[in-house]
Design an enzyme around this catalytic site. Structure first.
Site, PDB file in Angstrom:
ATOM      1  CD  GLU A  89       7.108  -4.681   2.787  1.00  0.00           C
ATOM      2  OE1 GLU A  89       6.211  -4.220   3.522  1.00  0.00           O
ATOM      3  OE2 GLU A  89       7.015  -4.752   1.556  1.00  0.00           O
ATOM      4  CG  HIS A 158       9.633   3.003  -5.451  1.00  0.00           C
ATOM      5  ND1 HIS A 158       8.909   4.086  -5.008  1.00  0.00           N
ATOM      6  CD2 HIS A 158       8.887   1.913  -5.186  1.00  0.00           C
ATOM      7  CE1 HIS A 158       7.757   3.654  -4.505  1.00  0.00           C
ATOM      8  NE2 HIS A 158       7.715   2.352  -4.599  1.00  0.00           N
TER       9      HIS A 158
END
Lengths: 359, 391
Positions: A89, A158
């Protein structure tokens, strides 16, 4: 002979069909589009319109997108425009920023915004602040998009909502669509915007279909960033939300309407720059305010709305303190009963509205 | 350390003398048009061959490199002075000692190639075409600064120059992204992405290496190894200090970063490599900064004064070039002295402007938040203070 009769038959059938149609008039079925398809359409149209636009992220190409949002795009545009990245990322967000600085228009997908934390330095320090630091010499026309906030059963790491984190930073624009129309209009505006835009989608909304008005079907359909939408007019209380909770608010409004309480439901659409004027005008009409969001209460979107209302002209029109409905102040638990009580439900919204109205 | 210094000293002296065969008398009669010099061969990693072991320096090039390096040197020393006089605030990271890097790099690429670096950016900012005046004025935070006083030392930008980046290592994936844009547009431009020996240990550098290699991006990754990451010597921070090999699957070059010709030849080689579609390459420039990490760091707690002195007296990049030019009869000592005087005056003039120019108007505070946006209101320190923001 058969050929001639065939030639004749077709137009006859068409004529009789027309006649038939006139006698059996029904409204054409409204076009239903899922949020997923709306985002897909928006990206497809912008990819077609401007060859500088490209998409990168994990699984966006050959897998058709982790949540199938980019389905079909790689097949249509190929490796150059739809790029699968490794699980890096920070690296690929930085690469996307560099590409934007050098004149391309990247769409950088985070599989969920939870993973954007790995890359947040690139989003804030490299993208958001650069136009300012360079006194306008260097712009960063980039879109960061992906699902944000709670999903279902994916637990604490998450499920975080990043609206407040990104909404905090000058130099960024942050949008949060609720329905399909929002999704398409906002992704297109985001891509055409010459600034870094964060688009916070919602995984649970991807599969939900909405009626797509005719204007939304145009290739130039844009929703202005920075403008909220009044989804439902009302007189008794202003209810402001963004993303999935907008739907819950409308449900609550339907229930309350039966009891004679008319809620004005505002869909924020944009977190930054926030359309405070629309909220103020509404509060000045209804005299009551409830904000609803999926994120945590402290330093959240609702907290900002309340602070701004207090500082502005609408304060004097409040007949009761403004109240926030938010996610529970806990990391998201896994067990269903716990998770259900960690996100704002329709009953929580109704309760807060009634409390505010002293009913 | 001593071994490195000994090796460095031994290679400097013989390479000053030019090869006699290629000396040509110029039209002026007194000076040669060019001279050829031996340069230290680069150590190679995953490469069959490297840059040449000799370099041709024309008189014109020599004078240009000399002047440019002196400009950078004097500009940095002036910044030191202005900082101590409190005209410059905050962080100020100087690159004196490393002049051969920025000048050599620029000599090896085209003006339309792209360069990005860390916060130690003043030298590269200048070689990329931003004037000394606007650099010093940016440092003093005045409206005539290259970014209007909004950025400061670490955030200066120019055409094909992407800063000036404050977060260690963050520029590395950005530089790879610039290379991606070059490849995407198909324009044969390349991206020079500089980072330091300290930044080499950042995870995002490895991520950038991976993607650049995977996608064959035309990116020259350049590690400016000045032996210290702030106060930490390389061997205390890196399990492997062979930075030119740290690209693992990416070919690498170890370059004498104190020799402008070595840097130039290596850069040309690396640029060629990228332009021919072979993907990224890593260059380690072995160099040295005379100042500490920044103006807040005296730079003597983690290294000896003797070491700094030795580097100054035996490896100074400007001195090396000067010795070569004199030995190669490319210029006279007086001519170079004249250049020194010109440089000094130019820097003084720039500093004069930098210290007397007005601060930015208060209205500037809210401008350039967004690009191409209609004007909007920005909140100040309290709700009654409102600024107008224009793109």
């Amino acid at each position: 002979m058969a050929v001639v009769s065939a030639l004749v038959r077709r137009p006859l059938e068409q004529v009789s069909g027309l006649l038939r149609r006139r006698f059996h008039r029904t409204a054409p079925a409204a076009l239903q589009v899922t949020v997923r398809d709306a985002i897909n359409q928006g990206m497809d149209e912008e990819l077609e319109r401007d060859e500088k636009v490209f998409l990168l992220g994990e699984e966006v190409a050959q897998y058709d997108g982790a949540y199938k949002v980019s389905r079909g795009l790689w097949k249509k545009y190929g490796d150059k425009r739809i790029i699968d990245t490794p699980i890096s990322e920070m690296g690929f967000a930085g690469i996307a920023v560099g590409a934007a600085m050098a004149g391309l228009r990247p769409i950088c997908e985070f599989m969920t915004f939870n993973f954007s934390m790995q890359a947040i330095d690139q989003v804030i320090n490299s993208a958001a602040k650069t136009y300012y630091m360079s006194a306008g010499l260097q712009s960063v026309p980039i879109v960061f998009r992906g699902p944000n906030g709670a999903s279902a059963g994916v637990a604490a790491q998450h499920s975080q909502c990043f609206a407040a984190w990104y909404g905090h930073c000058p130099g960024l624009k942050v949008v949060s669509p609720w329905n399909a129309e929002d999704a398409k209009g906002l992704i297109k505006s985001a891509i055409r915007d010459n600034n870094p835009v964060v688009m916070l989608e919602n995984e649970l909304m991807y599969g939900v279909a909405f009626e797509f008005p005719p204007e939304a079907q145009s290739k130039d359909f844009l929703i202005p960033i920075g403008k909220a939408k009044i989804e439902r007019q009302g007189t008794h209380i202003t209810v402001v939300a963004h993303s999935r909770p907008v739907g819950h608010c409308l449900e609550a409004a339907t229930v309350l309407s039966k009891e004679g309480i008319e809620c004005e439901v505002i869909n924020l659409r944009t977190i930054r720059p926030m359309d405070v004027e629309t909220i103020e005008a509404s509060v000045m009409k209804t005299n009551h305010l409830v904000t609803v969001e999926g994120g945590w209460p402290q330093f959240g979107v609702g907290a900002e709305i309340c602070a701004r209302i207090m500082e502005g002209p609408a304060f004097n029109f409040l007949d009761a303190p403004a109240v926030r409905v938010t996610g529970a102040d806990v990391p998201m638990p896994y067990a269903k009963i716990l998770e259900d009580n960690s996100v704002p439900q329709v009953k929580d919204i109704i309760f807060a509205i009634k409390k505010t109205l002293n009913i | 350390m001593r071994k490195m210094l000994a090796a460095a000293v031994s290679r400097v002296l013989p390479r000053v003398a030019p090869k006699p065969a290629s000396r040509m008398l110029g039209a002026a009669g007194t000076f040669a048009d060019n001279a050829t010099f031996d340069i230290k061969p680069c150590e190679l990693y995953r490469l069959e061959e490297g840059p040449p072991a000799t370099a041709v320096l024309t008189r014109e090039e020599g004078l240009k490199y000399y002047k440019t390096m002196q400009m950078v040197r004097r500009m940095e020393l002036k910044a030191d002075q202005l900082y101590k006089q409190k005209f410059i605030r905050g962080f100020c990271h100087l690159c004196d000692g490393q002049e051969a890097c920025c000048v050599g790099l620029e000599a090896g690429i085209n003006p339309t190639d792209h360069v990005i670096t860390s916060y130690r950016a003043h030298g590269l900012c200048y070689t990329r075409g931003v004037s000394v005046r606007s650099i010093l004025t940016e440092l003093t935070g005045r409206r005539g600064g290259c970014v209007k006083g909004k950025g400061g030392s670490m955030h200066m930008y120019g055409k094909y120059f992407y800063g000036g980046n404050g977060i260690v290592g963050s520029q590395t994936p950005i530089g790879a992204g610039i290379a991606l844009a070059c490849k995407y547009k198909g324009n044969s431009e390349i991206s020079l992405t500089l980072y330091g020996d300290g930044a080499a240990n950042q995870g995002q550098v490895a991520e950038a290496f991976n993607m650049a290699s995977l996608w064959k991006l035309p990116c020259v990754f350049i590690c400016e190894n000045n032996l210290y990451g702030m106060g930490t010597a390389t061997d205390r921070a890196a399990a492997s200090t062979e930075y030119y090999k740290r690209g693992h699957f990416i070919p690498g070059l170890k370059v004498d970063g104190m020799d402008v010709l070595c840097v130039r030849e290596a850069t040309k080689f690396a640029a060629d490599h990228c332009r021919s579609g072979k993907g990224p390459i890593v260059m380690e420039l072995q160099t040295y900064r005379y100042h500490g990490h920044s103006m807040s760091d005296p730079g003597v707690s983690y290294r000896t004064r003797e070491e700094v002195q030795t580097m100054r007296s035996k490896h100074d990049p400007i001195m090396l070039l000067k010795d070569r030019m004199l030995a190669g009869k490319l210029a006279s000592a007086d001519e170079l002295k004249d250049i020194d005087a010109d440089v000094k005056k130019e820097i003084e003039d720039a500093a004069q402007f930098a210290t007397t120019d007005q601060e930015p108007p208060l209205e500037e505070i809210a401008h350039h938040i967004y690009k191409d946006n209609p004007p909007f209101e920005v909140r100040g320190a309290n709700p009654w203070i409102k600024f107008k923001s224009v793109s």
